[in-house]
Design an enzyme around this catalytic site. Structure first.
Site, PDB file in Angstrom:
ATOM      1  N   CYS A   1       0.842  -1.194   0.000  1.00 24.71           N
ATOM      2  CA  CYS A   1       0.000   0.000   0.000  1.00 24.71           C
ATOM      3  C   CYS A   1       0.877   1.244   0.000  1.00 24.71           C
ATOM      4  O   CYS A   1       2.112   1.144   0.027  1.00 24.71           O
ATOM      5  CB  CYS A   1      -0.943  -0.012   1.204  1.00 24.71           C
ATOM      6  SG  CYS A   1      -0.107   0.212   2.788  1.00 24.71           S
TER       7      CYS A   1
ATOM      8  N   ASP B   1     -19.864   7.219 -35.266  1.00 22.77           N
ATOM      9  CA  ASP B   1     -19.647   7.007 -36.687  1.00 22.77           C
ATOM     10  C   ASP B   1     -20.726   6.036 -37.180  1.00 22.77           C
ATOM     11  O   ASP B   1     -21.318   5.301 -36.382  1.00 22.77           O
ATOM     12  CB  ASP B   1     -18.248   6.421 -36.904  1.00 22.77           C
ATOM     13  CG  ASP B   1     -17.948   6.174 -38.371  1.00 22.77           C
ATOM     14  OD1 ASP B   1     -18.357   6.999 -39.190  1.00 22.77           O
ATOM     15  OD2 ASP B   1     -17.317   5.149 -38.672  1.00 22.77           O
TER      16      ASP B   1
END
Length: 794
Positions: free
Chosen positions: A102, A484
């Site tokens: 961590c 598109d």
């Protein structure tokens, strides 16, 4: 703070050297805690940080440059994290550190390596426990020695080392932990039984020595290096409890802390290794054709491009390839998320880790083991795990202020009340020790990466490849989506939709439809090919064509059985003088339906009329409706003519359609929709639409047609070209955001409650331990929920 558009612009400049034909876009800059000014990225990488973002954009996120010295060379990886590259006279090393769990260890390592000569830049991937270092020649030995002095064991990784999940943390001595628990319990019992304090103290001290030596060693290393991490705070708290005579409580605190740390580590391993399921999908061996024609089982890792591999029913495919013989159905769920098997025949692509459901076939390998679609997905998810989302970057900055502030408050609580108000020193110091334990921001720090990694993995399991936590977290703010047409809303392959005889009163030798198809079969124009293929699909044999001539912009001409025929558009029919009001009206009708119409003529009259269209995918309308239900408006941008664009838009329910769009027009359309408070997405193929994809806040690529390119160019890749997955992505983004908010509220809420209890003298030390590690366990468990539950509409 810099905007997402800024980061995307920087990625465009980084990638342009790799793919000259299109600007490749990588995911968000991130990858490690920002300890240096953002300018370091530009100085190191040599990028121009100016861009055309001329509006005040809300989504402004720091790119979080990799920590280290200013001379490191920083590039953007395809997966979304900052990727270090060695400059002239420099080397790059990757170290796996089993104890690096961590930000506690990250901060410790960074401070230590800051003083080591020859370290130029650092990149921390905590989820994979990998530290990447850019260093001078001969410095690696000093680097590993410095990390070893912190009580950690760096393991150098070869550049071509096989990909594997991060290993579990250092093995645990369960006997010592269990024994410490028994001794701590006996100490508590002796205290309540009123036994001599020496017995209580001896039992407590034995418990502390049984499980707390490692904590004290780590705490001492942290203090020696000027860092107050959880081990240092816990060591001070336990020592303080011993000094004021709270022996049983000191032992119980140390025991509970170690147990909670182990549970937390195991929970984090679940999130860290969520990608392990993908790794296990690839088979270990493959049946490969040898030079003499025989077949031999070889390790899949040894497959080379152009090898021919045989797959039997029920086997997993070992590498990406193209079928050269045979046919079957293939379960592509591991790659595309498709629920049903897909029919495969000669010429069709297959992907590594997919399952051959029935039949047998041979395929030619198109990508070696380390470059398959599966490998790219794993790499992208791992890189995205290492990148920091906006909330995580905020939490990282907040935690650097929170811990010193609470430690300062603890010192004041220990000193001021006895000096100013005459309160007992015992009570004041006890409250201060409880505050020290609560001062660790572990739950807050891990609340975001666990949720983001779980969300990224959940998306990949659904065939959605998200290239960074920033897109997963911010996708919920999408308000406009530009699409598109070709290959996105439609299949991208024109097919014949209409064919009718027109005037064949004097033409009795051959059917007009066959004449049109035969003439079309000599052309390579997509419209002509669609007409010819329609005839071939019905089993017709095309006729011989003589004197074939292409008529640019109009059509084709040729001689069949002595008759000169012309096949072409409206313009050609007008030039031949065979057009009529009825024919013109039919042309208009077909074009209003989004179709391309052509006619067959013998120079005197029109013999037949055909229409070709790029048909809409059956899922497109449902996808658009789902987006509208989620509050997203839609815009279609296509190079086709405006009538065709509007016809397709009406068919699928799109809000707005624009035809005759060149790449720069699509870019302008995206810019017109950008707003400070809303995000704009663009869906395309990742190449022709690159400028618009780069300018949009989130670029979605249809991945099946060109999966490798899509994975490298998109922020989000839909692996099976199913637009409905954009709705799934948005729901997952919203679910991830909800979990993030819940985790932050849990972490901060529990801290606030116990801070208040500690300040008022109502919190014991073991309660403070539960407040700290209990909150960590809660946020980890809550984050892991994203792996299991399918997100619902918010």
């Amino acid at each position: 703070m810099r905007s997402m558009a800024y980061e995307k612009a920087m990625r465009m400049s980084c990638a342009s050297t790799r793919h000259p034909e299109h600007p490749t876009r990588d995911a968000q800059a991130g990858g490690c805690c920002g300890g240096h000014p953002p300018a370091a990225v530009g100085q190191d990488g040599g990028h121009d940080h100016k861009h055309g973002h001329d509006h005040d954009h809300k989504h402004d996120h720091a790119a979080t440059a990799c920590c280290g010295h200013a001379s490191g060379d920083i590039r953007m990886s395809a997966g979304g994290a900052a990727m270090l590259q060695a400059g002239p006279g420099q080397l790059l090393a990757r170290l796996r550190i089993g104890q690096m769990d961590c930000p506690t260890e990250e901060t410790l390592i960074r401070k230590k390596l800051d003083s080591v000569d020859g370290v130029h830049a650092l990149d921390f991937n905590l989820m994979q426990r990998i530290l990447t270092v850019v260093h001078a020649e001969g410095a690696l030995e000093r680097i590993t020695a410095a990390i070893t002095s912190l009580g950690m064991t760096p393991e150098p990784l070869a550049e071509d080392a096989p990909r594997a999940p991060a290993p579990a943390a250092v093995p645990v001595n369960w006997w010592a932990i269990g024994g410490a628990g028994v001794l701590a319990g006996l100490s508590e019992a002796a205290h309540f039984a009123g036994m001599h304090w020496g017995v209580t103290a001896a039992l407590a001290l034995a418990a502390i020595l049984a499980c707390g030596i490692s904590t004290y060693r780590k705490g001492w290393i942290a203090v020696r290096n000027g860092n107050l991490n959880i081990n240092a705070l816990m060591s001070i708290a336990v020592t303080g409890a011993v000094l004021i005579g709270q022996w049983p409580e000191a032992a119980m605190v140390m025991f509970l802390f170690n147990v909670a740390e182990l549970i937390e580590a195991r929970s984090l391993d679940r999130a860290r290794n969520a990608i392990r399921g993908l790794l296990d999908l690839a088979p270990e061996t493959a049946t490969v054709r040898q030079a003499d024609g025989s077949w031999q089982a070889l390790p899949a890792a040894q497959l080379q491009v152009d090898d021919v591999v045989r797959v039997r029913p029920g086997e997993r495919i070992a590498a990406d390839g193209v079928i050269v013989s045979g046919r079957s159905t293939v379960d592509q769920a591991p790659i595309t998320g498709e629920s049903l098997p897909v029919e495969k025949a000669e010429g069709d692509p297959v992907y590594a880790a997919t399952v051959n459901a029935a039949g047998s076939f041979d395929y030619r390998v198109t990508a070696a083991a380390g470059n398959t679609t599966l490998a790219r997905i794993i790499h992208a998810v791992e890189q995205a795990q290492g990148a920091r989302a906006p909330t995580q970057r905020f939490i990282d900055r907040f935690s650097r202020i929170y811990t010193p502030a609470v430690v300062g408050v603890a010192v004041l609580v220990a000193v001021l009340p006895p000096l100013l108000w005459g309160q007992p020193w015992f009570d004041a110091i006890y409250r201060a020790l409880a505050l020290l334990i609560i001062a660790c921001p572990c739950a807050l720090v891990i609340s975001t990466p666990v949720s983001i990694v779980s969300g990224l993995t959940a998306a990949s399991r659904r065939g959605i490849l998200v290239k960074g936590g920033v897109y997963l977290e911010e996708g919920r703010n999408l308000r406009w989506l530009a699409l598109d047409k070709t290959g996105t809303l439609t299949h991208g392959k024109p097919v014949q939709t209409d064919l009718q005889d027109w005037d064949v009163s004097d033409l009795t030798r051959q059917p007009a439809a066959l004449l049109a198809a035969s003439l079309a079969g000599r052309s390579d124009h997509p419209v002509s090919l669609a007409v010819a293929n329609a005839a071939r699909d019905t089993g017709q044999t095309l006729l011989e064509v003589d004197d074939f001539t292409a008529l640019p912009g109009r059509g084709v001409s040729g001689r069949i059985d002595g008759t000169v025929l012309q096949l072409g558009n409206r313009r050609l029919m007008r030039e031949l003088g065979v057009s009529s009001p009825r024919l013109e009206a039919r042309f208009d009708e077909l074009e209003q339906q989004g179709k391309s119409a052509i006619a067959l003529s013998d120079g005197q009259r029109v013999l037949a009329l055909a229409a070709v269209a790029d048909t809409v995918k059956p899922t497109s309308a449902a996808a658009i409706a789902d987006l509208h239900a989620l509050g997203v408006r839609t815009l279609m941008l296509t190079g086709d003519n405006t009538p065709t664009a509007q016809a397709i838009a009406r068919q699928v329910g799109i809000d707005e359609a624009r035809g005759d769009q060149l790449p720069e027009d699509k870019l302008a359309a995206i810019e017109s929709k950008l707003a400070p408070s809303d995000m704009v997405g663009m869906v395309g193929d990742g190449i022709n639409d690159a400028p618009a994809l780069a300018r949009a806040d989130i670029g979605f690529a249809m991945g099946a047609a060109g999966t490798g390119t899509a994975i490298e160019t998109a922020d989000v890749a839909l692996m099976d070209d199913d637009l409905r997955k954009i709705g799934t992505f948005l729901r997952l983004s919203r679910a991830t955001h909800r979990v993030l908010v819940q985790n932050i509220a849990l972490a901060l809420g529990i801290k606030v409650v116990f801070l208040a209890l500690a300040m008022t003298g109502h919190a014991t030390l073991w309660m403070a331990v539960f407040a700290d590690v209990g909150a960590s366990l809660l946020v980890v468990a809550n984050g892991l929920r994203l792996l299991r539950a399918a997100p619902q509409a918010a």
